[in-house]
Design a protein around this motif. Structure first.
Motif, short mmCIF file in Angstrom:
data_model
loop_
_atom_site.label_atom_id
_atom_site.label_comp_id
_atom_site.label_asym_id
_atom_site.label_seq_id
_atom_site.Cartn_x
_atom_site.Cartn_y
_atom_site.Cartn_z
N ASN A 25 0.85 -1.19 0.00
CA ASN A 25 0.00 0.00 0.00
C ASN A 25 0.89 1.24 0.00
O ASN A 25 1.03 1.92 1.03
CB ASN A 25 -0.92 -0.01 1.22
N PRO A 26 1.49 1.58 -1.11
CA PRO A 26 2.45 2.69 -1.16
C PRO A 26 1.84 4.07 -0.93
O PRO A 26 2.57 5.02 -0.69
CB PRO A 26 3.05 2.58 -2.56
N ALA A 27 0.54 4.18 -1.00
CA ALA A 27 -0.11 5.49 -0.85
C ALA A 27 -0.61 5.75 0.57
O ALA A 27 -1.28 6.76 0.82
CB ALA A 27 -1.27 5.61 -1.83
N ASP A 28 -0.28 4.87 1.51
CA ASP A 28 -0.75 5.05 2.89
C ASP A 28 0.25 5.93 3.65
O ASP A 28 1.37 5.50 3.94
CB ASP A 28 -0.88 3.69 3.57
N PRO A 29 -0.13 7.16 4.02
CA PRO A 29 0.82 8.06 4.68
C PRO A 29 1.21 7.61 6.08
O PRO A 29 2.31 7.91 6.55
CB PRO A 29 0.07 9.39 4.72
N SER A 30 0.31 6.89 6.75
CA SER A 30 0.61 6.49 8.12
C SER A 30 1.75 5.48 8.18
O SER A 30 2.55 5.49 9.13
CB SER A 30 -0.64 5.92 8.80
N ILE A 31 1.86 4.62 7.17
CA ILE A 31 2.95 3.64 7.17
C ILE A 31 4.29 4.37 6.98
O ILE A 31 5.30 4.03 7.62
CB ILE A 31 2.75 2.58 6.07
N ARG A 32 4.30 5.36 6.10
CA ARG A 32 5.52 6.15 5.91
C ARG A 32 5.93 6.83 7.23
O ARG A 32 7.11 6.84 7.60
CB ARG A 32 5.31 7.21 4.84
N TYR A 33 4.93 7.38 7.91
CA TYR A 33 5.24 8.03 9.18
C TYR A 33 5.79 7.03 10.20
O TYR A 33 6.79 7.29 10.87
CB TYR A 33 4.01 8.73 9.76
N ASP A 34 5.11 5.87 10.29
CA ASP A 34 5.54 4.88 11.28
C ASP A 34 6.95 4.37 10.98
O ASP A 34 7.75 4.15 11.91
CB ASP A 34 4.55 3.71 11.31
N ARG A 35 7.27 4.17 9.70
CA ARG A 35 8.63 3.75 9.38
C ARG A 35 9.62 4.87 9.70
O ARG A 35 10.72 4.61 10.22
CB ARG A 35 8.75 3.33 7.92
N GLY A 36 9.23 6.11 9.41
CA GLY A 36 10.10 7.25 9.76
C GLY A 36 10.37 7.31 11.24
O GLY A 36 11.49 7.59 11.67
N ARG A 37 9.35 7.03 12.04
CA ARG A 37 9.54 7.05 13.49
C ARG A 37 10.51 5.95 13.92
O ARG A 37 11.34 6.15 14.81
CB ARG A 37 8.20 6.90 14.19
#
Length: 299
Positions: A25-37
């Motif tokens: 799901n490359p368009a899910d912003p929450s996953i990007r945030y969680d990986r960034g964290r």
């Protein structure tokens, strides 16, 4: 599962799980945030920033990645930039109280303690977390508003945020308001938490000295110097104790040690000069008085 692994401190495994989730799901912003964290907590600022920015691009009105960028800048000691990111997060969610507290922390690092107090107070109105009271107490301490600092440290300590720093700093505030018995209690508690805290030993000695117990004060300074042999504050305090006890020769030895460690400390020259004068050593006294004045000593 990635979030759970992040909570357990298993950041590499968390990132692996987030990578799989992003592939699906490359368009899910929450996953990007969680990986960034996860990257942030692992100390990888570059990848954390990339993920936070990707999350913002996917969902600009999400306060969390903006706050994450603020945390990155604060860790990098770029406090003005951190505040700008935190402000963006607050514009999206004004009741985001951890961000208010983080702004207070950044303002404190910039020496803007009155502004910091305002933000810590705003955070406390939303959530009276004992840690926020401790942060505000530190800011009050920096402004020398010791009574307010003591009030906030007390709330923090009674609320479970009483680490060694809280007790030590409240002890200093008690000392600076001539509440020496209370100061001694706090320094003792700080030392029970961390027995190697030489500053607490030195300050407890100063409190005993202010109460007229020079013998006990000297014991504290000696204990501090066993931990930190080159601590100029402890050597200087020992010199004062010898001077108050009438032993100027031993006081001169302690002040001379201070000068060896910190040769630009005007007070050490001034006090050594006073001892030289009391011993009738006028030339040495004149030399030290002159050096103290050169270094900016003022009564």
């Amino acid at each position: 599962r990635g979030i759970a692994l992040t909570g357990l401190g298993r950041y590499d495994e968390a990132v692996s799980d987030f990578n799989l989730a992003i592939e699906r799901n490359p368009a899910d912003p929450s996953i990007r945030y969680d990986r960034g964290r996860a990257y942030y907590l692992a100390g990888d600022d570059e990848r954390a920033e990339a993920d936070y920015r990707a999350s913002i691009q996917l969902e600009p009105e999400n306060e969390f990645p903006h706050a994450g960028l603020g945390n990155l800048r604060a860790r990098q000691e770029r406090y003005e930039e951190a505040i700008a990111f935190y402000d963006t997060a607050l514009a999206i969610e004004p009741a985001f109280e951890p961000v208010l507290a983080n702004i207070g922390g950044a303002l404190s690092e910039l020496g803007r303690f009155a502004d910091a107090i305002s933000d810590f107070s705003a955070a406390i109105r939303i959530n009276p977390d004992p840690q926020y009271f401790r942060y505000r107490a530190d800011a009050y301490n920096a402004l020398r508003e010791f009574d307010r600092a003591i009030e906030d440290y007390t709330v923090a300590i009674e609320g479970g945020a009483g680490n060694e720093a809280a007790h030590y700093n409240r002890g200093r505030a008690f000392s600076l308001t001539d509440q020496f018995e209370s100061a001694i209690e706090d320094y003792t508690t700080a030392l029970a938490i961390n027995p190697t805290l030489a500053a607490a030993l030195t300050n407890r000695g100063l409190a005993f000295s202010s109460l007229g117990d020079q013998r006990r004060a000297m014991e504290e300074y000696e204990a501090a110097l066993r931990i930190e042999p080159n601590n100029p504050m402890a050597h200087g305090a020992m010199g004062n104790a010898w001077r108050f006890s009438g032993d100027c020769r031993k006081a001169i030895g302690s002040y001379s040690r201070v000068i060896e460690i910190a040769p630009d400390l005007a007070q050490a020259y001034q006090f050594r000069a006073m001892c030289y004068r009391d011993l009738g050593m006028e030339a040495e006294a004149a030399r030290d008085f002159a050096r103290a004045e050169e270094l900016g000593y003022r009564e």
